[in-house]
Design an enzyme around this catalytic site. Structure first.
Site, PDB file in Angstrom:
ATOM      1  N   SER A 291       0.734  -0.963   0.063  1.00 24.09           N
ATOM      2  CA  SER A 291      -0.021  -0.218  -0.111  1.00 24.09           C
ATOM      3  C   SER A 291       0.921   1.343   0.118  1.00 24.09           C
ATOM      4  O   SER A 291       1.965   1.286   0.263  1.00 24.09           O
ATOM      5  CB  SER A 291      -0.775  -0.070   1.298  1.00 24.09           C
ATOM      6  OG  SER A 291      -0.199   0.368   2.447  1.00 24.09           O
ATOM      7  N   ASP A 292       0.202   2.370  -0.554  1.00 26.92           N
ATOM      8  CA  ASP A 292       0.980   3.458  -0.249  1.00 26.92           C
ATOM      9  C   ASP A 292       0.831   3.822   1.293  1.00 26.92           C
ATOM     10  O   ASP A 292       0.217   3.325   2.084  1.00 26.92           O
ATOM     11  CB  ASP A 292       0.459   4.636  -1.155  1.00 26.92           C
ATOM     12  CG  ASP A 292       1.390   5.854  -1.301  1.00 26.92           C
ATOM     13  OD1 ASP A 292       2.230   6.055  -0.711  1.00 26.92           O
ATOM     14  OD2 ASP A 292       1.188   6.696  -2.313  1.00 26.92           O
ATOM     15  N   ALA A 293       1.451   5.023   1.877  1.00 29.94           N
ATOM     16  CA  ALA A 293       1.524   5.144   3.108  1.00 29.94           C
ATOM     17  C   ALA A 293       0.046   5.216   3.709  1.00 29.94           C
ATOM     18  O   ALA A 293      -0.930   6.024   3.233  1.00 29.94           O
ATOM     19  CB  ALA A 293       1.966   6.668   3.491  1.00 29.94           C
TER      20      ALA A 293
END
Length: 561
Positions: A291-293
């Protein structure tokens, strides 16, 4: 869950292509975690390490995550020691990630290199290969083994502050040429590459750090652009993809014409349809999805942070990037496993890919470098970077033939600048260019708010803007009032009375807000090395050879004159 539950056959396929001995290590590592569900879950999380290095060793030993992302300080010795200590104390080798994007995202203690937009302005894939070779070698020496690059976003919306200098421009063919070189080079040197930001950013001019953004393309248009880029990366054996907080309503609507807003505008990081159906099933990606942040507002505006992390795993992410409370998030994942809302098969698949990525990188065999700092900022690396900086500056327009400059013709210079703007680094930093000009014989005055300057007092006015693409910038534009410090001064335009130019060390679209600026240089990056390269070009010591990888005129005909 036992090691027998792991779908190890995934690791025999592209992009892992593991040998049986490496698959055996994956099985053994999983067996060592068997019976400790919390440790298994912890392998699915990446912890962000900010601040002083000394405090992190014991904390990571306690938390036992699968990976860490280090935001490096300028103390190279401390950073190397930290990462070596973390690996020595970890029962399962750590994935150590960084955004190896160049410019302000370079190692502060390593060779400074241009960002992707500057490399696209040069458009020499051999030079791009050389730059990422030196970056990969230095990253490997420090202890990094995973880079959240390449950025294959398309710079279509010029107000998109989150793309601009981090990507390779607006032409998918140009992006593909350089991104594929980046993947090959990083992975050949033991650094896992990561395509981002899935399913494609750059047509929405907002920032997913602040809001869920939307890819508005039809699926036909998406296939011609982002589909092309992701398929190329997958065929090129990219080991990971970052699933971002970006919606792709056209794909959801194609599958379900009756889908409502909650599904149409669900971010990819939380979307089974975008991760499992589109990326895995239709594009055939078998590598690791991260995932992104996870605590960016692009996710948390859609769903609370804790439940969102569980949903990311359920939706097909194999790792969750960042957490402010790993024990609490582990408890949420465990509860979801126990009540069946998160299938155990999903945990088994994610753990297999996490351990498989570590095996693909040979982390179980890697030896500690005896003197890693000796491999950083070497003269040959600096020479390669200097060539790239020298070839990037782009003369966008010079309608009055201002350049080249010299102290004889333009001795008295007024510099108007807001300094280097970087949310990561805090207070704006001064540019080095004024002092560089003084060293070459120019008399430079740096404008201060409140100074009632008159054009007749100067032979040249330089607007120096230095805003690279970094998180939470929202929108970048030429804020005349902020730059000049007064609403009356904001309306002052000197170029009818004195030669005037604008130099951008970052964002390439300032002509939208200053279309009649007579001379404009785009230099893409804020480093001292780029500033010196621009000065060489402005004074005629070197030619302007960069070609713009975006439309710096923003589609405005008046900006060309």
């Amino acid at each position: 869950m036992t090691p027998d539950d792991l779908p190890l056959n995934l690791l025999r396929k592209q992009p892992f292509n593991l040998l049986e001995e490496d698959i055996a290590w994956v099985a053994q590592s999983a067996a060592a975690l068997a019976g400790d569900l919390e440790s298994m879950i912890a392998q699915l999380f990446v912890i962000g390490l900010h601040g002083p290095a000394g405090s992190w060793a014991a904390e990571i030993e306690r938390l036992r995550p699968g990976g860490v992302t280090r935001f490096f300080s300028s103390d190279g010795a401390a950073e190397v020691m930290l990462l070596q200590t973390l690996q020595q104390r970890s029962k399962v080798p750590l994935l150590v990630s960084a955004d190896l994007e160049g410019s302000r995202m370079s190692f502060p203690f390593g060779t400074q290199v241009p960002n992707p937009l500057a490399l696209a302005a040069v458009d020499d894939t051999a030079l791009t290969r050389d730059i990422y070779t030196l970056l990969a070698e230095e990253a490997h020496a420090v202890g990094t083994n995973w880079s959240f690059t390449p950025v294959v976003d398309i710079n279509a919306a010029f107000r998109s502050a989150i793309v601009a200098t981090r990507g390779f421009g607006s032409d998918p063919a140009l992006i593909e040429r350089h991104a594929m070189v980046q993947i090959e080079t990083l992975q050949r040197h033991g650094i896992a590459a990561c395509l981002k930001h899935w399913p494609g950013e750059g047509y929405d001019d907002r920032d997913q750090h602040l809001v869920t953004t939307v890819n508005p393309l039809s699926m036909d248009a998406w296939e011609e652009t982002f589909g092309r880029l992701y398929r190329a990366g997958i065929a090129n054996n990219v080991l990971s993809v970052m699933s971002a907080h970006i919606a792709l309503p056209a794909f959801v609507r194609m599958l379900d014409p009756e889908a409502g807003p909650e599904e149409l505008y669900r971010p990819a990081s939380l979307s089974r349809l975008l991760n499992q159906e589109l990326l895995r099933n239709r594009l055939g990606f078998n590598g690791l999805i991260v995932s992104d942040a996870s605590e960016m507002a692009g996710a948390t505006s859609y769903m609370a942070a804790g439940p969102a992390k569980v949903e990311m795993l359920r939706a097909g992410c194999d790792m969750v990037l960042f957490t402010g409370d790993l024990p609490g998030d582990i408890a949420l994942v465990r509860a979801a496993l126990e009540d069946g809302s998160l299938p155990e098969a999903r945990l088994a698949e994610a753990l297999t890919r996490v351990l498989g990525l570590k095996a693909a990188l040979g982390l179980h065999r890697r030896k500690t470098d005896d003197d890693p700092l000796a491999r950083l900022a070497r003269p040959d690396a600096k020479a390669t970077a200097a060539e790239a900086f020298a070839r990037a500056p782009t003369l966008v327009k010079d309608v009055r033939n201002l350049f080249p400059l010299s102290p004889e013709t333009h001795r008295r210079v007024l510099v108007i600048s807001g300094g280097i703007v970087s949310p990561i680094h805090g207070t704006p930093m001064p540019l080095a260019l004024p002092e560089m000009m003084r060293a070459r014989g120019f008399e430079v005055t740096v404008f201060a708010h409140g100074d009632p300057w008159q054009p007749a007092e100067y032979d040249l006015v330089l607007y120096l803007l230095a805003e690279e693409t970094l998180l939470t910038r929202s929108h970048i534009f030429l804020d005349w009032a902020r730059l000049m410090g007064d609403f009356r001064m904001a309306m002052k335009r000197p170029w009818h009375e004195v030669p005037t130019a604008l130099v951008s060390f970052g964002y390439p679209y300032y002509l939208y807000d200053a279309p009649r600026m007579p001379a404009v240089i785009n230099a893409y990056a804020t480093s001292d090395e780029m500033q010196e390269a621009v000065l060489d070009c402005m004074t005629g010591e070197k030619p302007f050879t960069g070609k713009s990888p975006v439309d710096p005129f923003c589609g405005q005909e008046q900006a060309r004159f």
